[in-house]
Design a protein around this motif. Structure first.
Motif, PDB file in Angstrom:
ATOM      1  N   LYS A 274      46.739  43.300  27.713  1.00  0.00           N
ATOM      2  CA  LYS A 274      46.822  42.561  27.027  1.00  0.00           C
ATOM      3  C   LYS A 274      45.996  41.465  27.104  1.00  0.00           C
ATOM      4  CE  LYS A 274      51.801  43.319  25.974  1.00  0.00           C
ATOM      5  NZ  LYS A 274      53.109  43.102  26.291  1.00  0.00           N
ATOM      6  N   GLN A 275      45.774  41.011  28.197  1.00  0.00           N
ATOM      7  CA  GLN A 275      44.822  39.847  28.805  1.00  0.00           C
ATOM      8  C   GLN A 275      43.236  40.199  28.360  1.00  0.00           C
ATOM      9  OE1 GLN A 275      45.588  36.800  29.679  1.00  0.00           O
ATOM     10  NE2 GLN A 275      43.444  36.375  29.282  1.00  0.00           N
TER      11      GLN A 275
ATOM     12  N   SER B 200      42.874  40.134  24.731  1.00  0.00           N
ATOM     13  CA  SER B 200      42.922  38.886  24.276  1.00  0.00           C
ATOM     14  C   SER B 200      41.560  38.360  24.281  1.00  0.00           C
ATOM     15  CB  SER B 200      44.179  38.278  24.666  1.00  0.00           C
ATOM     16  OG  SER B 200      43.919  36.713  24.474  1.00  0.00           O
TER      17      SER B 200
ATOM     18  N   GLU C 248      38.936  39.205  21.920  1.00  0.00           N
ATOM     19  CA  GLU C 248      39.454  38.962  20.600  1.00  0.00           C
ATOM     20  C   GLU C 248      39.919  40.238  19.617  1.00  0.00           C
ATOM     21  OE1 GLU C 248      36.465  36.398  18.882  1.00  0.00           O
ATOM     22  OE2 GLU C 248      36.637  35.017  20.394  1.00  0.00           O
TER      23      GLU C 248
END
Length: 178
Positions: A60-61, A64, A67
């Motif tokens: 998830k990081q 993120s 983007e």
């Protein structure tokens, strides 16, 4: 006659200058990828020695940081699966074809004039035991070409480039590298 001799002299000097330049090695030449070592692709699926929850948080990081937006609806359908929304990575008839063909193969040998390219990722984390997780990464790659009635998206088989990129980023993140 003197004018002819003058022109002949200028042409001779130019030819001499050009030939001497071509024999001299240039230090600032563009290499176009020559001399680069091609890194081998990571195995996909890849086995991590971390629990699934830790791996999913790292994924998830990484998504993120790049983007990439997680599609919550598709991701909620199956535990341990994350699906991103499609991202357009190339636009324009001049560059889209080569950019698309770098990460995907032409579908069925067709030859389109691509105008855009997009991809979405699907990552599935399967726990092998409490400390090991197997991650499989899939990339859905599509190219768009124009018809008289509008754009048509066509799925293109992946070459594994996007999958390898995300696996490398996840490994770096887990190792504390940026």
């Amino acid at each position: 006659m003197a004018n002819f001799v003058g022109r002949l002299l200028v042409v001779g000097l130019l030819l001499g200058a050009v030939s001497s330049l071509s024999l001299t090695p240039a230090a600032g030449q563009i290499s176009w990828g020559r001399g680069k070592e091609k890194k081998p692709m990571l195995p996909n699926p890849y086995t991590f020695t971390v629990p699934r929850d830790t791996l999913l948080e790292s994924i998830k990081q990484v998504l993120s940081d790049r983007e990439l937006i997680i599609d919550e609806k598709l991701s909620a359908e199956k535990p341990g699966r994350l699906v991103t929304q499609p991202v357009i990575f190339t636009r324009g008839a001049l560059t889209s074809g080569s950019n698309l063909e770098f990460i995907a193969r032409r579908p069925g040998g067709r030859n389109f004039t691509w105008v855009r390219g997009r991809y979405a990722l699907e990552l599935e984390a399967l726990p092998l035991d409490p400390q090991r997780t197997r991650l499989t990464v899939y990339a859905r790659i599509e190219g768009e070409y124009q018809t008289e009635t509008g754009g048509v998206w066509v799925e293109c088989p992946s070459r594994g480039v996007k999958e390898n990129e995300i696996l490398e980023a996840i490994i770096k993140h887990l190792n504390g590298e940026s």
